[in-house]
Design a protein around this motif. Sequence first.
Motif, PDB file in Angstrom:
ATOM      1  N   THR A   1      21.514  18.394  -7.636  1.00 31.04           N
ATOM      2  CA  THR A   1      22.514  19.662  -6.455  1.00 31.04           C
ATOM      3  C   THR A   1      23.644  19.535  -6.207  1.00 31.04           C
ATOM      4  O   THR A   1      24.059  20.376  -5.936  1.00 31.04           O
ATOM      5  N   LYS A   2      23.852  18.178  -6.400  1.00 36.04           N
ATOM      6  CA  LYS A   2      24.972  17.530  -6.137  1.00 36.04           C
ATOM      7  C   LYS A   2      27.210  18.583  -7.022  1.00 36.04           C
ATOM      8  O   LYS A   2      27.621  19.376  -5.999  1.00 36.04           O
ATOM      9  N   GLU A   3      26.975  18.624  -8.086  1.00 35.04           N
ATOM     10  CA  GLU A   3      27.773  19.310  -9.005  1.00 35.04           C
ATOM     11  C   GLU A   3      27.482  21.596  -8.197  1.00 35.04           C
ATOM     12  O   GLU A   3      29.268  21.843  -8.381  1.00 35.04           O
ATOM     13  N   PRO A   4      26.899  21.682  -8.645  1.00 36.83           N
ATOM     14  CA  PRO A   4      26.428  23.569  -8.303  1.00 36.83           C
ATOM     15  C   PRO A   4      26.672  23.120  -6.784  1.00 36.83           C
ATOM     16  O   PRO A   4      27.248  24.308  -6.430  1.00 36.83           O
ATOM     17  N   ILE A   5      26.178  22.574  -5.910  1.00 31.44           N
ATOM     18  CA  ILE A   5      27.333  22.212  -3.964  1.00 31.44           C
ATOM     19  C   ILE A   5      28.937  22.418  -4.544  1.00 31.44           C
ATOM     20  O   ILE A   5      29.231  23.402  -3.540  1.00 31.44           O
TER      21      ILE A   5
END
Length: 196
Positions: free
Chosen positions: A33-37
């Motif tokens: 989820t790090k990159e989409p956030i």
Amino acid sequence: MAKTESTLVNMVVALLVITALAGGTLGMVYKVTKEPIEAAKLAKQQKAIEEVVPGFDNNPTDEVYELTSKEGYILKIFPCKKGGELLGVAISTKTEKGFSGEFKVMVGLKPDGTIINYSVLEHKETPGLGSKMQEWFRVENTPQNILGVNPAKTKMIVSKDGGDIDAITAATISSRAFLDAVMIAYDTYKKEGGKK
């Protein structure tokens, strides 16, 4: 299946296995989820820049620089240009004086400091009261409107405290904090921004 004897070693091993699985799962979810956030945050930032200083043709994020306010906040300054000429700057500012703590605002200023527009980025203010700041301070032809106002010529504090701006009904603390965030952006830019 035979029942395992309840010993200290067995309990510690079971606890270690459970925490390792939970930690691994949390780490995997974070990684996924790090990159989409981060992409969502950048998109929200870009939308706010376009909203507070419309009409630019450069990429303000390529020319961003930082200034430190007298309160110790690091403010991001996004120069917005058209045909190489500065239309204004979008400033990501914040305050910790809100009723429910910190909130962040993007403020658009013309080169002379006049407020073009603003966008509330994050807040934890009371829904229905303090959360009204997104629309409250932009109502035309009212003493609550800050759009088109130059803080050098207007007392940017709530009228209850002797200023020129009407506070949100039943949300004076949030109103004071919002205006504080705007003034932090203005003061920092006018003091340091023109030197860049």
